[in-house]
Design a protein around this motif. Sequence first.
Motif, PDB file in Angstrom:
ATOM      1  N   SER A   1      52.200  39.398  48.055  1.00 46.61           N
ATOM      2  CA  SER A   1      50.824  39.853  47.799  1.00 46.61           C
ATOM      3  C   SER A   1      49.872  39.269  48.839  1.00 46.61           C
ATOM      4  O   SER A   1      48.907  39.934  49.231  1.00 46.61           O
ATOM      5  CB  SER A   1      50.373  39.516  46.371  1.00 46.61           C
ATOM      6  OG  SER A   1      50.262  38.132  46.177  1.00 46.61           O
ATOM      7  N   ASN A   2      50.157  38.065  49.318  1.00 47.21           N
ATOM      8  CA  ASN A   2      49.320  37.471  50.369  1.00 47.21           C
ATOM      9  C   ASN A   2      49.453  38.226  51.689  1.00 47.21           C
ATOM     10  O   ASN A   2      48.477  38.365  52.437  1.00 47.21           O
ATOM     11  CB  ASN A   2      49.663  35.993  50.564  1.00 47.21           C
ATOM     12  CG  ASN A   2      49.175  35.131  49.426  1.00 47.21           C
ATOM     13  OD1 ASN A   2      48.279  35.504  48.672  1.00 47.21           O
ATOM     14  ND2 ASN A   2      49.790  33.971  49.268  1.00 47.21           N
TER      15      ASN A   2
ATOM     16  N   LYS B   1      51.615  40.332  42.518  1.00 48.96           N
ATOM     17  CA  LYS B   1      51.078  39.107  41.910  1.00 48.96           C
ATOM     18  C   LYS B   1      51.619  38.926  40.499  1.00 48.96           C
ATOM     19  O   LYS B   1      52.010  37.831  40.108  1.00 48.96           O
ATOM     20  CB  LYS B   1      49.545  39.151  41.851  1.00 48.96           C
ATOM     21  CG  LYS B   1      48.857  38.843  43.143  1.00 48.96           C
ATOM     22  CD  LYS B   1      47.347  38.883  42.939  1.00 48.96           C
ATOM     23  CE  LYS B   1      46.609  38.804  44.234  1.00 48.96           C
ATOM     24  NZ  LYS B   1      45.148  38.968  44.045  1.00 48.96           N
TER      25      LYS B   1
ATOM     26  N   THR C   1      53.764  36.002  45.134  1.00 52.83           N
ATOM     27  CA  THR C   1      52.487  35.721  45.793  1.00 52.83           C
ATOM     28  C   THR C   1      52.601  35.753  47.311  1.00 52.83           C
ATOM     29  O   THR C   1      51.651  36.128  47.987  1.00 52.83           O
ATOM     30  CB  THR C   1      51.909  34.367  45.342  1.00 52.83           C
ATOM     31  OG1 THR C   1      52.889  33.356  45.552  1.00 52.83           O
ATOM     32  CG2 THR C   1      51.502  34.401  43.886  1.00 52.83           C
TER      33      THR C   1
END
Length: 162
Positions: free
Chosen positions: A95-96, A87, A92
């Motif tokens: 990280s998602n 992040k 992202t």
Amino acid sequence: MQANGEHQNNNDLIDIDPSPDNALEYMKAFTSAQATRTEIYHEFESAINDHANGIISVDEIQQVIRVSQEGFQDVSSDILRQEELLKKIGQTNLSNIIRQVQNLEKEKLEVTVKLLSCRLQAVQRPEISYQAEVEEYTTRRQQLIDSINDVMEDARAEMLEL
């Protein structure tokens, strides 16, 4: 620790370089931790089955449960650290992916505990049928494993692009 006795913020400890090489390293750490989690699951389930079959004692299974819980917590902490680092470097999407795996793993653990509990109860109380519950939890657990594997395939594909 700082002079005033407070812990430093993690931002102070890590000079973050948002290069793709770092993202790849964070994802490698994540996939390694995920592999460790899978090993812990196998050991945990094997011990539960050994207990259900009278191979190991109550004391031994309690020890296995304690060690497994600690292992799951350590792995989860490692994975959360990688998620945060991704992040911070603006990854992202990666990280998602980690968040998806974490959520699926949490549900898988809950279903696994219910499944193993039903199996133990079936051994301890053979006069009661737990077949429907065992089948339901087994099916849901396999669905979760398949979902985790799909997300991990996405993670590997993303890693190849780094």
